[in-house]
Design a protein around this motif. Structure first.
Motif, PDB file in Angstrom:
ATOM      1  N   UNK A 136       1.593  11.911   5.546  1.00 48.88           N
ATOM      2  CA  UNK A 136       0.784  10.908   6.239  1.00 48.88           C
ATOM      3  C   UNK A 136      -0.526  10.641   5.489  1.00 48.88           C
ATOM      4  N   UNK A 137      -1.112  11.710   4.945  1.00 47.73           N
ATOM      5  CA  UNK A 137      -2.362  11.548   4.198  1.00 47.73           C
ATOM      6  C   UNK A 137      -2.153  10.686   2.964  1.00 47.73           C
ATOM      7  N   UNK A 138      -1.053  10.913   2.236  1.00 48.81           N
ATOM      8  CA  UNK A 138      -0.758  10.132   1.038  1.00 48.81           C
ATOM      9  C   UNK A 138      -0.492   8.667   1.391  1.00 48.81           C
TER      10      UNK A 138
ATOM     11  N   UNK B 136      -2.253   3.017   1.351  1.00 50.40           N
ATOM     12  CA  UNK B 136      -2.591   1.819   2.118  1.00 50.40           C
ATOM     13  C   UNK B 136      -3.997   1.315   1.789  1.00 50.40           C
ATOM     14  N   UNK B 137      -4.845   2.252   1.365  1.00 50.75           N
ATOM     15  CA  UNK B 137      -6.227   1.885   1.049  1.00 50.75           C
ATOM     16  C   UNK B 137      -6.450   1.680  -0.451  1.00 50.75           C
ATOM     17  N   UNK B 138      -5.359   1.389  -1.159  1.00 52.04           N
ATOM     18  CA  UNK B 138      -5.479   0.972  -2.545  1.00 52.04           C
ATOM     19  C   UNK B 138      -5.473   2.076  -3.584  1.00 52.04           C
ATOM     20  N   UNK B 139      -5.184   3.327  -3.185  1.00 53.88           N
ATOM     21  CA  UNK B 139      -5.123   4.423  -4.150  1.00 53.88           C
ATOM     22  C   UNK B 139      -3.731   4.453  -4.771  1.00 53.88           C
ATOM     23  N   UNK B 140      -3.652   4.297  -6.081  1.00 52.83           N
ATOM     24  CA  UNK B 140      -2.369   4.244  -6.763  1.00 52.83           C
ATOM     25  C   UNK B 140      -1.614   5.574  -6.643  1.00 52.83           C
TER      26      UNK B 140
END
Length: 396
Positions: A319-321, A326-330
Motif C-alpha cells: 500500500x505504501x508503494x 500515485x504521487x509521482x514517485x517512479x
C-alpha cells in the motif's frame, strides 16, 4: 523417541569435557535452565536424517526406501531444513560404509544405540550415533554438524566418544571378544572433517578407572573448579560462576611483579593471549546475565536495562508503494535489481550442479589473515597479502 526429546544424565557424555576437569560444575549447573540454540536444533535435524540413511543402508528390510522417503519428506517440512543436509549426511554414510567394508568380517551394527556406562559414572548413559563391532574391534562413530573451525572436534582423547566406547564394551563384552577400540568423528561441513583415533582395550579400561574417581567427586559437587575457555564455553553457570570471575579478574588485572622492560616480547605476547582467552567471553556472559536480571526487575548496582536503538518497518509495504507511485514517485526508484551472492546461488542450485555448470567460473580469493591457536589445522601464512590490502574498507 526423537533426538530432541532424549533424556540427559547429570554427568552426560556430551558434557564430560567439563565435569571431568571441573568436577563441581555439574551440580552447579543444575540451578540453571538447560536451553538450546538454533544451531543445536539444526544439528538435531541433520542427525535425524543421518540416522535414517544409515538405518536404510544396513537394515533395508525393516527400514526400506518407502520409509526413508517418507521420513525425509517429513524432515523437509521443518523450518530449519536445508537441502545441503542431504550431501553432508551422504558423506557421513559413505564414511561408515567404508569402515564397515574394511573390516575383516561383516560387522555387527548398532545405530543410535543407547549405551550404559553406569559402571564408571553413576546413572551414566548416552546415545552413540553408530557402533560397529567386527574382528575384535569396537568402532564408535560420531556425527557432528558444526561448521565453525573453532568448533572442530577431535577423536583423540575425546571423553564423549570414550564414554560411549566404555558403555558399548560393557554391553557387548559377553558376545564379542573385543580387544581394540577405534573412535571417529565425522564433521562433514569442515574441510578435512574426519578425525580418527584408536587404542587397545586395556588403555580404555585404565581411563575408565580415572573416570570413576572424577565422577564420584562430580556427583557430590566436590573437587576443585577449573575455569578456562574449554570448560566454561557451554557451562550454564558460566555467567555467575565465582571461580571463573576470580580467575578472569586475576588474568586481566593482576600486574606482573618486578621492574620489566617497557615492551613485551613475542613470547610474552603469546602468553598473554593464552591467559586472556576467556576474559572477553566472560565479560560478555556477565553482561548477558546482568541484563537478564535487570529485565526481571532485579537490581544490579551501577547498571540498568534500556531500550536499544529501534528500526522502522512498513505496516503495509504494498500500500505504501502504491501511494508513492500515485504521487509521482517512479517505480525504478523504489526497487533495486541485485544479483544473489555466490553462496546464495550455490545453495539454490545445489552444490553438485553448481560445480558442474559454473565451477570453472569461480576462483577463491585469499581471506583476511586471522590469528588462531597453533593447534589449528590450517597452514601458517607469512605476508601472503599486505595488511593494508587485507584490512582496507570495501569500496563496492
Amino acid at each position: 523417541m526423537g533426538h530432541a526429546e532424549r533424556a540427559h544424565a547429570l554427568l552426560s557424555a556430551s558434557s564430560a569435557h567439563r565435569w571431568l576437569y571441573c568436577t563441581p560444575s555439574a551440580k552447579l549447573e543444575e540451578q540453571f535452565p538447560d536451553t538450546t540454540s538454533e544451531a543445536a536444533k539444526e544439528g538435531t535435524l541433520a542427525h535425524e536424517l543421518a540416522e535414517m540413511k544409515v538405518r536404510n543402508y544396513f537394515y533395508t528390510t525393516d527400514f526400506g526406501k518407502r520409509k526413508l522417503t517418507a521420513g525425509i519428506n517429513k524432515l523437509k517440512k521443518e523450518e530449519l531444513w536445508q537441502d545441503e543436509m542431504v550431501g553432508y549426511t551422504d558423506e557421513y554414510l559413505d564414511y561408515i560404509k567404508s569402515v564397515a567394508l574394511a573390516m575383516k568380517i561383516e560387522p555387527y551394527v548398532a545405530i543410535e544405540k543407547r549405551v550404559d556406562f553406569s559402571a564408571y559414572v553413576p546413572e551414566g548413559f548416552g546415545t552413540a550415533d553408530c557402533v560397529l563391532i567386527g574382528g575384535k574391534v569396537l568402532h564408535v562413530i560420531d556425527f557432528k554438524y558444526g561448521k565453525s573451525p573453532d568448533g572442530r572436534v577431535k577423536a583423540e582423547g575425546n571423553p564423549q566418544l570414550a564414554l560411549y566406547a566404555l558403555g558399548a564394551y560393557e554391553t557387548y563384552k559377553v558376545l564379542y571378544p573385543i580387544e581394540e577400540i577405534k573412535m571417529s568423528i565425522v564433521q562433514p561441513r569442515l574441510p578435512d572433517g574426519i578425525s580418527e583415533w584408536g587404542c587397545p582395550l586395556s588403555e580404555l579400561l585404565a581411563w575408565g578407572k580415572y573416570v570413576q574417581e572424577r565422577a564420584e567427586l562430580a556427583t557430590k559437587g566436590e573437587g576443585d573448579f577449573s575455569p578456562g575457555p574449554k570448560t566454561c564455553k557451554y557451562c550454564r553457570a558460566r555467567g555467575r560462576c565465582r571461580a571463573r570471575a576470580e580467575e578472569n579478574v586475576r588474568l586481566a588485572f593482576s600486574p606482573d611483579k618486578g621492574k620489566l622492560p617497557p615492551l613485551i616480547t613475542n613470547e610474552q605476547m603469546g602468553q598473554y593471549l593464552t591467559r586472556g582467552a576467556d576474559v572477553a567471553k566472560w565479560l560478555s556472559d556477565l553482561q548477558d546475565c546482568a541484563l537478564a536480571e535487570c529485565l526481571a526487575g532485579k537490581e544490579v548496582p551501577g547498571w540498568k536495562a534500556v531500550e536499544g536503538r529501534g528500526s522502522r518497518v512498513w505496516t503495509d509495504m504494498d500500500e505504501a508503494f502504491s501511494k508513492l507511485k500515485e504521487n509521482g514517485i517512479s517505480e525504478t526508484v523504489l526497487w533495486e535489481r541485485k544479483p544473489l551472492t555466490l553462496a546464495q546461488i550455490e545453495k539454490v542450485v545445489g552444490k553438485k550442479d553448481f560445480e558442474t555448470f559454473v565451477g570453472d567460473k569461480v576462483e577463491k580469493a585469499p581471506g583476511k589473515p586471522a590469528l588462531v591457536k597453533e593447534s589449528d589445522k590450517r597452514p601458517a601464512i607469512t605476508n601472503t597479502i599486505s595488511a593494508k590490502d587485507a584490512f582496507k574498507e570495501d569500496t563496492v
